[in-house]
Design a protein around this motif. Structure first.
Motif, PDB file in Angstrom:
ATOM      1  N   PRO A 179       0.809  -1.225   0.000  1.00  0.00           N
ATOM      2  CA  PRO A 179       0.000   0.000   0.000  1.00  0.00           C
ATOM      3  C   PRO A 179       0.842   1.274   0.000  1.00  0.00           C
ATOM      4  O   PRO A 179       0.462   2.266  -0.616  1.00  0.00           O
ATOM      5  CB  PRO A 179      -0.818  -0.135   1.299  1.00  0.00           C
ATOM      6  CG  PRO A 179      -0.960  -1.614   1.490  1.00  0.00           C
ATOM      7  CD  PRO A 179       0.354  -2.185   1.041  1.00  0.00           C
TER       8      PRO A 179
ATOM      9  N   GLN B 180       0.813   4.616  -2.540  1.00  0.00           N
ATOM     10  CA  GLN B 180       0.129   5.603  -1.722  1.00  0.00           C
ATOM     11  C   GLN B 180      -0.262   6.792  -2.590  1.00  0.00           C
ATOM     12  O   GLN B 180       0.514   7.274  -3.406  1.00  0.00           O
ATOM     13  CB  GLN B 180       1.049   6.058  -0.583  1.00  0.00           C
ATOM     14  CG  GLN B 180       0.344   6.822   0.527  1.00  0.00           C
ATOM     15  CD  GLN B 180       0.291   8.309   0.286  1.00  0.00           C
ATOM     16  OE1 GLN B 180       1.082   8.845  -0.498  1.00  0.00           O
ATOM     17  NE2 GLN B 180      -0.642   8.987   0.928  1.00  0.00           N
TER      18      GLN B 180
ATOM     19  N   TRP C 176      -4.657   4.744  -4.183  1.00  0.00           N
ATOM     20  CA  TRP C 176      -5.584   3.702  -3.730  1.00  0.00           C
ATOM     21  C   TRP C 176      -6.932   3.812  -4.433  1.00  0.00           C
ATOM     22  O   TRP C 176      -7.559   2.806  -4.751  1.00  0.00           O
ATOM     23  CB  TRP C 176      -5.789   3.811  -2.211  1.00  0.00           C
ATOM     24  CG  TRP C 176      -4.542   3.536  -1.418  1.00  0.00           C
ATOM     25  CD1 TRP C 176      -3.395   2.959  -1.876  1.00  0.00           C
ATOM     26  CD2 TRP C 176      -4.317   3.843  -0.046  1.00  0.00           C
ATOM     27  NE1 TRP C 176      -2.462   2.881  -0.867  1.00  0.00           N
ATOM     28  CE2 TRP C 176      -2.991   3.423   0.277  1.00  0.00           C
ATOM     29  CE3 TRP C 176      -5.077   4.424   0.961  1.00  0.00           C
ATOM     30  CZ2 TRP C 176      -2.441   3.562   1.542  1.00  0.00           C
ATOM     31  CZ3 TRP C 176      -4.530   4.575   2.229  1.00  0.00           C
ATOM     32  CH2 TRP C 176      -3.231   4.149   2.519  1.00  0.00           C
TER      33      TRP C 176
ATOM     34  N   SER D  94      -4.332  -6.409   2.220  1.00  0.00           N
ATOM     35  CA  SER D  94      -4.305  -4.975   2.522  1.00  0.00           C
ATOM     36  C   SER D  94      -4.646  -4.157   1.281  1.00  0.00           C
ATOM     37  O   SER D  94      -5.376  -3.158   1.362  1.00  0.00           O
ATOM     38  CB  SER D  94      -2.928  -4.576   3.049  1.00  0.00           C
ATOM     39  OG  SER D  94      -2.640  -5.226   4.281  1.00  0.00           O
TER      40      SER D  94
ATOM     41  N   LEU E 157      -7.804  -1.556   0.931  1.00  0.00           N
ATOM     42  CA  LEU E 157      -7.607  -0.123   0.752  1.00  0.00           C
ATOM     43  C   LEU E 157      -8.010   0.358  -0.637  1.00  0.00           C
ATOM     44  O   LEU E 157      -8.473   1.493  -0.783  1.00  0.00           O
ATOM     45  CB  LEU E 157      -6.141   0.232   1.014  1.00  0.00           C
ATOM     46  CG  LEU E 157      -5.650   0.034   2.450  1.00  0.00           C
ATOM     47  CD1 LEU E 157      -4.151   0.224   2.536  1.00  0.00           C
ATOM     48  CD2 LEU E 157      -6.362   1.008   3.389  1.00  0.00           C
TER      49      LEU E 157
END
Length: 379
Positions: free
Chosen positions: A212, A216, A219, A241, A245
């Protein structure tokens, strides 16, 4: 005497159409075509210099010299593939290093691939790149042929360190592919806008950090996630994850290549994938419970592929699942050609017919992994 007929004349407007009609031209073909007449020169140059691929530092020196002598060629370049490997029998000279810096400093490129020795601490060469704001596709590939290891002066494993500085250099990056590298992702110290829509990891070792953090700022824009590598608990957690997200993720391809008999991410605490409409998993231990979990987690699936030698779903269970309408939007289904009981046993023609009839009744196109393996791998 009969009048002499003039030979047929090719209309110049057809030249670009002729060149674009074939994707399998060789460089020598372009050389011959360019010598036909001046009308062929510009269309040939546009095609020849659109996607240059350089595999040695000597080629980089010659290419840089060509661009310096003919700056009119620069607007034709759209992508660049750099995979030079140094020769252990000699050191790089100053001209070769200057040529590499010149090429990395080119502006206006949309797609860039760094491989060979440039995939070793690849962030060093990313910092040399000047026109990164126009780049929408970036590929870092650490793969090398066996003889490359013997000839290269560099014996360090391919690697990439991704941090804020690297991320901010690609504000309009849409496609990021990392292959055969050790990846370190540093936590972002600040938010940065991103537009990444496709993320592909092929044989990537995540040394430190999280996926993630790699995307960044993207997402909400990420639509496709493709991961091929060794199945580990840590990698499964990273995929979960990402699914949690990236709420707008539409396609997931997750393939384990080590045949570790690990269950898929849907067998233990299934993630929620409301927006997912295409799913391909391969190389995991898949059982009938997995199908129920997938239907619960991904209710909008339109395309489903479950491949590998560790699939424990019998044909009659597949047929029952299809008939149940658990995935009401499903249009394409790719399955194995048998069941790992164990051992693996191929289905009979009657079993194939039962599943085919079930799919036909629901308007689903059925494909077989062994007949259509390239679709399963390249989904």
């Amino acid at each position: 005497m009969h009048p002499t007929r003039a030979p047929p004349v090719l209309v110049d407007d057809l030249i670009p159409i002729i060149i674009e009609s074939n994707d399998h031209w060789w460089p020598r073909d372009f050389q011959r075509l360019a010598l036909i007449s001046p009308a062929w020169l510009t269309p040939v140059r546009k095609r020849l210099y659109a996607h240059p691929s350089l595999r040695s530092f000597g080629a980089c020196k010659l290419f840089a010299r060509t661009l310096l002598d003919n700056p009119a060629l620069l607007p034709y370049m759209r992508s660049l593939e750099l995979r030079p490997v140094a020769d252990s029998r000699r050191t790089l000279d100053e001209q070769e290093m200057q040529s590499l810096r010149f090429i990395l400093g080119l502006e206006g490129l949309q797609e860039v691939t760094l491989g060979g020795d440039l995939a070793v601490s690849a962030e060093r060469f990313i910092h040399f790149m000047a026109g990164t704001r126009t780049i929408t596709t970036l590929h870092i590939d650490g793969y090398s042929f066996p003889d490359d290891h013997a000839s290269s002066t560099v014996h360090t494993l391919p690697s990439l360190e991704w941090d804020d500085v690297v991320a901010f250099r690609f504000p309009f990056l849409r496609n990021l592919t990392l292959s055969n590298v050790a990846l370190t992702v540093y936590p972002p110290s600040m938010d940065h806008p991103g537009s990444l829509s496709h993320l592909t990891l092929n044989n990537v070792q995540l040394v430190d950090g999280t996926l993630p953090d790699l995307c960044q700022g993207s997402w909400g824009s990420l639509r496709v996630l493709e991961i091929v590598g060794k199945s580990t608990v840590e990698l499964d957690d990273e995929v979960r994850s990402m699914l949690e997200l990236c709420e707008n993720l539409e396609e997931l391809h997750y393939e384990a290549v080590d045949r570790s008999c690990r269950p898929s991410i849907f067998d233990d605490e299934p993630p929620t994938c409301e927006a997912l409409w295409k799913l391909s998993i391969s190389g995991f231990d898949v059982n009938p419970h997995t199908l129920d979990a997938i239907a619960q987690s991904c209710p909008k699936l339109m395309e489903l592929a479950i491949c590998g030698r560790i699939v424990r779903i019998p044909s009659e269970r597949w047929a029952a699942f299809v008939k149940s309408g658990a995935l009401p939007r499903l249009q394409y289904l790719i399955t194995t050609a048998g069941t790992n009981i164990p051992p693996f046993r191929f289905w009979s023609s009657d079993q194939h017919d039962e599943l085919r009839d079930a799919c036909k009744s629901r308007g689903i196109s059925l494909f077989n992994e062994f007949i259509l393996s390239e679709r399963c791998i390249g989904w």
